[in-house]
Design an enzyme around this catalytic site. Sequence first.
Site, mmCIF file in Angstrom:
data_model
loop_
_atom_site.group_PDB
_atom_site.id
_atom_site.type_symbol
_atom_site.label_atom_id
_atom_site.label_comp_id
_atom_site.label_asym_id
_atom_site.label_seq_id
_atom_site.Cartn_x
_atom_site.Cartn_y
_atom_site.Cartn_z
ATOM 1 N N ASN A 183 27.621 -21.489 -16.243
ATOM 2 C CA ASN A 183 26.620 -21.256 -16.441
ATOM 3 C C ASN A 183 26.113 -19.530 -16.109
ATOM 4 O O ASN A 183 26.475 -18.959 -15.839
ATOM 5 C CB ASN A 183 25.796 -22.319 -16.440
ATOM 6 C CG ASN A 183 26.474 -22.415 -14.660
ATOM 7 O OD1 ASN A 183 24.944 -21.041 -14.145
ATOM 8 N ND2 ASN A 183 25.777 -23.151 -13.898
ATOM 9 N N PRO A 198 31.332 -33.573 -8.318
ATOM 10 C CA PRO A 198 30.608 -35.078 -7.192
ATOM 11 C C PRO A 198 29.475 -33.821 -7.553
ATOM 12 O O PRO A 198 28.935 -32.976 -7.943
ATOM 13 C CB PRO A 198 31.429 -34.170 -6.671
ATOM 14 C CG PRO A 198 32.690 -32.952 -6.488
ATOM 15 C CD PRO A 198 32.231 -33.430 -8.451
ATOM 16 N N ASP A 199 28.871 -34.426 -6.956
ATOM 17 C CA ASP A 199 27.511 -34.264 -7.184
ATOM 18 C C ASP A 199 27.017 -33.641 -5.260
ATOM 19 O O ASP A 199 27.113 -34.232 -4.341
ATOM 20 C CB ASP A 199 25.975 -35.277 -7.031
ATOM 21 C CG ASP A 199 24.696 -34.469 -6.839
ATOM 22 O OD1 ASP A 199 24.412 -34.301 -5.705
ATOM 23 O OD2 ASP A 199 23.827 -35.070 -7.311
ATOM 24 N N ILE A 200 27.341 -32.057 -4.813
ATOM 25 C CA ILE A 200 27.256 -32.238 -4.074
ATOM 26 C C ILE A 200 25.851 -31.864 -2.880
ATOM 27 O O ILE A 200 26.273 -32.745 -2.168
ATOM 28 C CB ILE A 200 27.575 -30.713 -3.934
ATOM 29 C CG1 ILE A 200 28.877 -30.104 -4.914
ATOM 30 C CG2 ILE A 200 27.881 -29.617 -2.429
ATOM 31 C CD1 ILE A 200 29.392 -29.230 -5.120
ATOM 32 N N ASP A 224 27.906 -29.222 -14.183
ATOM 33 C CA ASP A 224 27.923 -31.411 -14.770
ATOM 34 C C ASP A 224 29.744 -31.891 -15.125
ATOM 35 O O ASP A 224 29.570 -32.759 -13.853
ATOM 36 C CB ASP A 224 26.607 -31.931 -15.331
ATOM 37 C CG ASP A 224 25.913 -30.767 -14.318
ATOM 38 O OD1 ASP A 224 25.435 -31.145 -13.405
ATOM 39 O OD2 ASP A 224 24.986 -31.160 -15.839
ATOM 40 N N LYS A 261 48.221 -20.323 -21.192
ATOM 41 C CA LYS A 261 46.548 -19.846 -22.148
ATOM 42 C C LYS A 261 46.867 -21.200 -23.506
ATOM 43 O O LYS A 261 48.238 -20.965 -24.097
ATOM 44 C CB LYS A 261 46.598 -18.483 -22.527
ATOM 45 C CG LYS A 261 45.145 -18.201 -23.184
ATOM 46 C CD LYS A 261 45.518 -17.061 -24.107
ATOM 47 C CE LYS A 261 44.791 -16.425 -24.580
ATOM 48 N NZ LYS A 261 44.884 -15.064 -25.337
HETATM 49 O O1 C5P Z 1 21.088 -32.826 -11.385
HETATM 50 P P1 C5P Z 1 20.352 -31.527 -11.186
HETATM 51 O O2 C5P Z 1 21.600 -30.184 -11.651
HETATM 52 O O3 C5P Z 1 19.665 -30.900 -12.137
HETATM 53 O O4 C5P Z 1 20.452 -31.328 -9.889
HETATM 54 C C1 C5P Z 1 19.812 -30.199 -9.172
HETATM 55 C C2 C5P Z 1 20.129 -30.182 -7.664
HETATM 56 O O5 C5P Z 1 21.493 -30.693 -7.228
HETATM 57 C C3 C5P Z 1 20.227 -28.546 -7.083
HETATM 58 O O6 C5P Z 1 19.476 -28.735 -5.793
HETATM 59 C C4 C5P Z 1 22.317 -28.570 -6.933
HETATM 60 O O7 C5P Z 1 22.223 -27.130 -6.147
HETATM 61 C C5 C5P Z 1 22.022 -29.911 -6.605
HETATM 62 N N1 C5P Z 1 23.859 -30.237 -7.524
HETATM 63 C C6 C5P Z 1 24.854 -30.612 -7.006
HETATM 64 N N2 C5P Z 1 25.787 -31.176 -7.553
HETATM 65 C C7 C5P Z 1 25.484 -31.286 -8.395
HETATM 66 C C8 C5P Z 1 24.744 -31.406 -9.758
HETATM 67 C C9 C5P Z 1 23.628 -30.929 -8.170
HETATM 68 O O8 C5P Z 1 24.896 -29.777 -5.532
HETATM 69 N N3 C5P Z 1 26.937 -31.724 -9.116
#
Ligand code: C5P
Length: 414
Positions: free
Chosen positions: A210, A306-308, A280, A290
């Site tokens: 992005n 994963p949601d860090i 995401d 390739k």
């Molecule tokens: O869910 P969204 O991307 O809008 O959430 C934003 C917050 O979550 C930001 O602080 C971003 O750095 C964190 N984030 C994360 N891991 C992800 C997605 C978002 O740490 N996979």
Amino acid sequence: MGHLQNRNIIIGVTGGIAAYKIAETIRLLRRAGASVRVIMSRGAQAFMTPLTLQSLSGHPVHTDLLDETAEMGMGHIELARWADAYLIAPATADTLARLAMGRADDLLTTTALATPAPLFVAPAMNQQMWASQATTANMKLLLDRGVHVIGPESGEQACGDIGAGRLSEPSDIYAAIDAFFPTGKLAGKKVIITAGPTLEPIDPVRFISNHSSGKMGFALAQAAAEAGADTVLICGPVTLETPAGVTRIDIRTAAEMLDACRLYSATPVDLFIGSAAVADYRPQTAAEQKIKKGGASITMELVRNPDIIGEMAQMNPRPAVVVGFAAETEDLVDHAQAKRLAKQLDVIVANDVSRVDIGFNSDANAVTWIDESGAETIAMTTKNNLAKIVIERCAGLLGSSADLEFSGREGAGS
Ligand code: C5P
């Protein structure tokens, strides 16, 4: 804030129509507790009398290199050594050229060479002069030498032109100097910040990513380090300089970012700020070779990353304060608040990315600070200033949560 209490600042004023703004700058610096001494170039004296700045600074203005009376008071070398910061504002094109050349043919430039203090320049000139190749080359030289540049701003100029070259406002000049001096408010604290995009490979030459520039996260890391924190910045691919005093860990994928966050959380973390734009989804498998063109369409299986920050907020021991950033295009507060609760964050800093003048790649940002007590707008400002404000607020939260230690703390959102 009090960063400037007992700081010694020299202000070198050169000959520009914007010299009048220095009166207010001196007032702001003195009100914050700084001592100010003024040097005026010959050109500056055509726009303002030394007497005016003498009254405002509370000290005789220095004008000549070889002035016996001034040397009997505070000689130029003594003055150069006295300074904690040297600000040249307005800095004309000629002054920038002379600084770039290392000239020492008047008191103002001699002091720039003789002082061990950091040098700040606030350029002001006609937009064509600012855009000229010569000024650009001089600015590059000065920046490479570590000179701090404040502005210039864009807008209508005294000569009637419109463009970049206006002297920054006194409050911005003040804020830049103020930001330079550490507050010490995060001394002894450990801070981890994520920044920039992640890059998820499709094959050896292609990826999903992005437009995140990483500017906000880098500004936060700089502000945290300036506040005395042990600061780790975990960032995706960006083209930004590492702020002084910051440990930078370069990663590419979300999985690598998570690994790095875990690794650097082996000892308890006081403040975790997630400002990264983590992808995401990632391709389920990255092709080893390739991918060749074939039919009219191609299908790729994407899986959730994963949601860090969510994981950091549930870690045991949990960072004392966890702050997320949310980019939203509609119903800013409701969506961001829901995200804060879902991820168990203490704070979410939300910005409206439907506006083109702020967010992602811009240098300015206007945000809403959302915590358990509600939402509060922070007015539009530069990302550097915003970072300072966010760090200052986080330091406040850490102060009030200090007695909670790190154990047994539920997410503030829960
Ligand atoms: O869910 P969204 O991307 O809008 O959430 C934003 C917050 O979550 C930001 O602080 C971003 O750095 C964190 N984030 C994360 N891991 C992800 C997605 C978002 O740490 N996979």
